[in-house]
Design an enzyme around this catalytic site. Structure first.
Site, PDB file in Angstrom:
ATOM      1  CE1 TYR A 220      -3.167   2.900   0.383  1.00  0.00           C
ATOM      2  CE2 TYR A 220      -2.852   2.771   2.929  1.00  0.00           C
ATOM      3  CZ  TYR A 220      -3.453   3.342   1.557  1.00  0.00           C
ATOM      4  OH  TYR A 220      -4.444   4.585   1.872  1.00  0.00           O
ATOM      5  CG  HIS A 363      -9.370   1.700  -4.177  1.00  0.00           C
ATOM      6  ND1 HIS A 363      -8.162   2.034  -4.990  1.00  0.00           N
ATOM      7  CD2 HIS A 363      -9.567   2.535  -3.100  1.00  0.00           C
ATOM      8  CE1 HIS A 363      -7.766   3.079  -4.309  1.00  0.00           C
ATOM      9  NE2 HIS A 363      -8.412   3.437  -3.400  1.00  0.00           N
TER      10      HIS A 363
END
Length: 377
Positions: A220, A363
């Site tokens: 991430y 997302h």
């Protein structure tokens, strides 16, 4: 580092009344980095072997037609299927869509590895998910999961790697940056840079699993933030640290194929952003610095953007939409999530896709199917 193993025996069928849970690991220890990682061993139910694959070209947004990998059909092994999804809070995802894992399996016709980002879990939350694993994995193929939780801030960052196929074995897990990373990293070892490096390492942003046939990296990438307040640290610290991490992993794993999944927080090309390109050059995720850094990583580490490789001219295919101004309904999105594959294995990429219709976060999931990873399984 605290390690736990939990076995859950049972079938994939809806009725699992005979499932049991046995603790197989001790309390373990926490890492000096402050990142929390443990394994959950889970349900080994069989998946359907039906298929409706076609040789005709598919849309980049089409539902994958190849069932989960490593099972043989017609004498050939199928590709390993890896998915990635920024869930923007795993607990809220489970609360709002308890069957998300089974739903995602159905939406993609099965998968072998699922990388999650921005889980926002604390250690106590991960332990609770361990205890409740039978519920949130119900009706889904589930083998084991690795969590890495942030110790720098509560309810922040965090990644997880879920393995759904018993034939896909984890040989080694690396939490955060490789232990030799700081020794070989290319940035100047100033107090400020080292502090930024250590902070990134405490934020639960990175977990690497060595499988029998490949290395899967789940990352991430830090957002440069409002006002680009974290842009310097991202470009001058995170990017060279990740380069060093991948190089250390390659060396240790004897150059096994790399599949790097995650939320990279950058729209690489104009086709990866809905519009307003000039205006967005001063916004996090589309600055020239971030885009150049991404290009440099691809070049230096010899990695291929699997989606762009399979769909070089695709437009209007995104993985992130702001919750503001009905951006998803209007498809004003960004493609900032990627599946990168070692360049020497790009010819083995069978498919790369985006599951844009799958909801539950700002997302959507994406995936890659690659033949080379199943050859030795």
């Amino acid at each position: 580092m605290m390690m736990m193993m939990v076995m859950m025996m049972g079938a994939k069928a809806a009725k699992r009344t005979n499932a049991t849970t046995t603790i197989c690991g001790g309390a373990g220890r926490k890492s000096k980095r402050g990142v929390f990682v443990f394994f959950i061993k889970g349900n080994r139910g069989a998946r359907s072997t039906s298929t409706s694959s076609s040789s005709s070209p598919r849309s980049p947004n089409a539902t994958p037609t190849t069932p989960n990998a490593t099972k043989e059909e017609g004498g050939k092994k199928k590709p390993l299927k890896l998915l990635s999804w920024n869930v923007n809070g795993l607990r809220s995802t489970i609360a709002n869509r308890p069957s998300f894992l089974a739903d995602l399996e159905n939406a993609t016709n099965g998968f072998d590895v699922l990388a999650l980002q921005e889980t926002k879990l604390q250690e106590s939350h991960a332990m609770k998910l361990k205890a409740d694993a039978e519920e949130w994995t119900k009706n889904a193929q589930f083998e084991e999961v690795v969590f890495s939780c942030s110790k720098a801030r509560k309810g922040y960052s965090g990644v997880a790697l879920i393995l759904a196929n018993p034939r896909v074995k984890v040989l080694k897990t690396i939490e955060g940056f490789h232990e030799k990373c700081l020794d070989v990293v290319g940035f100047e070892k100033t107090e400020e840079n080292v502090a930024a490096f250590e902070l990134f390492n405490r934020e639960g942003r990175l977990v690497t699993c060595a499988l029998e046939t490949a290395v899967v990296i789940n990352a991430y990438v830090p957002n440069s933030g409002e006002g680009l307040k974290r842009l310097r640290e991202r470009i001058e610290v995170w990017e060279p640290a990740m380069k060093a991490h991948v190089e250390c992993v390659k060396k240790e794993m004897k150059n096994k194929p790399i599949v790097w999944l995650g939320d990279f927080n950058v729209a690489h090309e104009k086709n990866d952003l809905w519009g307003n390109w000039t205006q967005n050059e001063s916004s996090a995720g589309f600055t020239p610095q971030e885009r150049r850094a991404f290009s440099k990583q691809l070049e230096d580490l010899r990695l291929t953007d699997s989606f762009r490789y399979k769909h070089p001219t695709a437009k209007d295919t995104f993985t992130y939409w702001s919750y503001r101004a009905k951006s998803r309904e209007r498809n004003r999105g960004w493609r900032i999530d990627y599946a990168l594959v070692s360049e020497e294995h790009k010819e083995d990429i069978r498919d790369a896709f985006v599951v844009s219709t799958f909801t539950g976060s700002d997302h959507c999931p994406l995936g890659v199917e690659i033949d080379v990873l199943s050859r030795e399984i």
